[in-house]
Design an enzyme around this catalytic site. Structure first.
Site, PDB file in Angstrom:
ATOM      1  N   HIS A 152       0.847  -1.199   0.000  1.00 17.93           N
ATOM      2  CA  HIS A 152       0.000   0.000   0.000  1.00 17.93           C
ATOM      3  C   HIS A 152       0.885   1.253   0.000  1.00 17.93           C
ATOM      4  CE1 HIS A 152      -3.133  -2.570   2.309  1.00 17.93           C
ATOM      5  NE2 HIS A 152      -3.644  -2.340   1.116  1.00 17.93           N
TER       6      HIS A 152
ATOM      7  N   SER B  92      -3.052  -7.542   2.625  1.00 19.66           N
ATOM      8  CA  SER B  92      -3.298  -7.501   4.074  1.00 19.66           C
ATOM      9  C   SER B  92      -3.675  -8.891   4.569  1.00 19.66           C
ATOM     10  CB  SER B  92      -4.425  -6.516   4.400  1.00 19.66           C
ATOM     11  OG  SER B  92      -4.062  -5.216   4.026  1.00 19.66           O
TER      12      SER B  92
ATOM     13  N   LYS C  40     -18.316  -5.537   7.299  1.00 19.96           N
ATOM     14  CA  LYS C  40     -17.048  -6.244   7.073  1.00 19.96           C
ATOM     15  C   LYS C  40     -16.274  -6.317   8.384  1.00 19.96           C
ATOM     16  CE  LYS C  40     -13.255  -6.299   3.730  1.00 19.96           C
ATOM     17  NZ  LYS C  40     -12.743  -5.719   2.487  1.00 19.96           N
TER      18      LYS C  40
ATOM     19  N   ARG D 290      -1.415  -5.180  -8.526  1.00 27.17           N
ATOM     20  CA  ARG D 290      -0.267  -6.044  -8.239  1.00 27.17           C
ATOM     21  C   ARG D 290      -0.028  -7.040  -9.351  1.00 27.17           C
ATOM     22  NH1 ARG D 290      -2.896  -7.657  -2.647  1.00 27.17           N
ATOM     23  NH2 ARG D 290      -4.548  -7.736  -4.187  1.00 27.17           N
TER      24      ARG D 290
HETATM   25  O1  PNS Z   1      -8.868  -2.446   0.012  1.00 33.18           O
HETATM   26  P1  PNS Z   1     -10.129  -2.892  -0.667  1.00 33.18           P
HETATM   27  O2  PNS Z   1     -10.973  -3.678   0.310  1.00 33.18           O
HETATM   28  O3  PNS Z   1      -9.895  -3.615  -1.959  1.00 33.18           O
HETATM   29  O4  PNS Z   1     -10.940  -1.540  -1.031  1.00 33.18           O
HETATM   30  C1  PNS Z   1     -12.214  -1.622  -1.621  1.00 33.18           C
HETATM   31  C2  PNS Z   1     -12.900  -0.231  -1.661  1.00 33.18           C
HETATM   32  C3  PNS Z   1     -12.964   0.369  -0.270  1.00 33.18           C
HETATM   33  C4  PNS Z   1     -12.104   0.695  -2.565  1.00 33.18           C
HETATM   34  C5  PNS Z   1     -14.325  -0.439  -2.243  1.00 33.18           C
HETATM   35  O5  PNS Z   1     -14.953  -1.485  -1.573  1.00 33.18           O
HETATM   36  C6  PNS Z   1     -15.196   0.795  -2.166  1.00 33.18           C
HETATM   37  O6  PNS Z   1     -14.917   1.817  -2.763  1.00 33.18           O
HETATM   38  N1  PNS Z   1     -16.300   0.715  -1.387  1.00 33.18           N
HETATM   39  C7  PNS Z   1     -17.215   1.818  -1.167  1.00 33.18           C
HETATM   40  C8  PNS Z   1     -18.639   1.452  -1.603  1.00 33.18           C
HETATM   41  C9  PNS Z   1     -18.866   1.747  -3.079  1.00 33.18           C
HETATM   42  O7  PNS Z   1     -18.685   2.855  -3.536  1.00 33.18           O
HETATM   43  N2  PNS Z   1     -19.276   0.717  -3.836  1.00 33.18           N
HETATM   44  C10 PNS Z   1     -19.604   0.836  -5.254  1.00 33.18           C
HETATM   45  C11 PNS Z   1     -18.388   0.796  -6.170  1.00 33.18           C
HETATM   46  S1  PNS Z   1     -17.554  -0.738  -6.152  1.00 33.18           S
END
Ligand code: PNS
Length: 161
Positions: free
Chosen positions: A17, A128, A41, A90
């Site tokens: 990250h 993670s 979550k 990645r």
């Molecule tokens: O580190 P991660 O878990 O891959 O991050 C995922 C994240 C937080 C970027 C994604 O889940 C997110 O943006 N969630 C917010 C809800 C949202 O906007 N959902 C619709 C688009 S996918």
């Protein structure tokens, strides 16, 4: 001034990250690293703990700030006056997940652009989840997470902290 949002769960922040955040910080005027607060979550670290750890990890980057958000990412991006979301890639295996998110976000708000930064090859295997598993099983994760956070992460993964 270009503002980029780096969203994620960061449970916990890894060197992978940090690599992407540092690269974003060298391109954009301001980078806001923002933790998604998602009550559905289960995370190993609380939102406050993840905020504190990210602040420690990004302390050397003057144009990076740390924040959290709830709800839709595009709403948050707009509220922060930004148009750019930065995510790290990645490996090819990330592509499908990222494409789905980027296209959904574009559908929700065509003014929000998602940009991708390739993580360094040395971090291409890092996540993670895998760091937590390795630490829980007693493996050495010290080269995978920011040095100042390693003891804390190891202790929590082993159920000791
Ligand atoms: O580190 P991660 O878990 O891959 O991050 C995922 C994240 C937080 C970027 C994604 O889940 C997110 O943006 N969630 C917010 C809800 C949202 O906007 N959902 C619709 C688009 S996918």
């Amino acid at each position: 001034m270009t503002v980029a949002i780096c969203p994620g769960t960061f449970d916990p922040v890894t060197n992978g990250h940090l690599d992407v955040i540092e690269r974003a910080a060298s391109i954009f005027d301001t980078v806001i690293v923002s933790i998604l607060v998602n009550s559905e979550k289960r995370t190993l670290f609380t939102t406050d703990e993840r905020l504190e750890m990210l602040r420690m990890a990004c302390g050397h980057l003057p144009n990076v700030s740390v924040d959290h958000f709830e709800g839709l990412l595009v709403d948050y991006v707009r509220a922060r006056g930004a148009h750019v979301v930065v995510r790290g890639l990645r490996a090819v295996s990330d592509f499908e997940y990222e494409l789905t998110m980027a296209l959904m976000n574009r559908k929700l708000d065509p003014t929000v652009e998602t940009m991708y930064i390739m993580a360094s090859q040395e971090y291409s295997f890092l996540s993670s989840s895998i760091v937590k598993e390795v630490a829980r099983l007693g493996g050495d994760i010290r080269c995978m997470v920011p040095a100042a956070l390693a003891d804390r992460i190891i202790a929590r993964c082993k159920g000791e902290g």
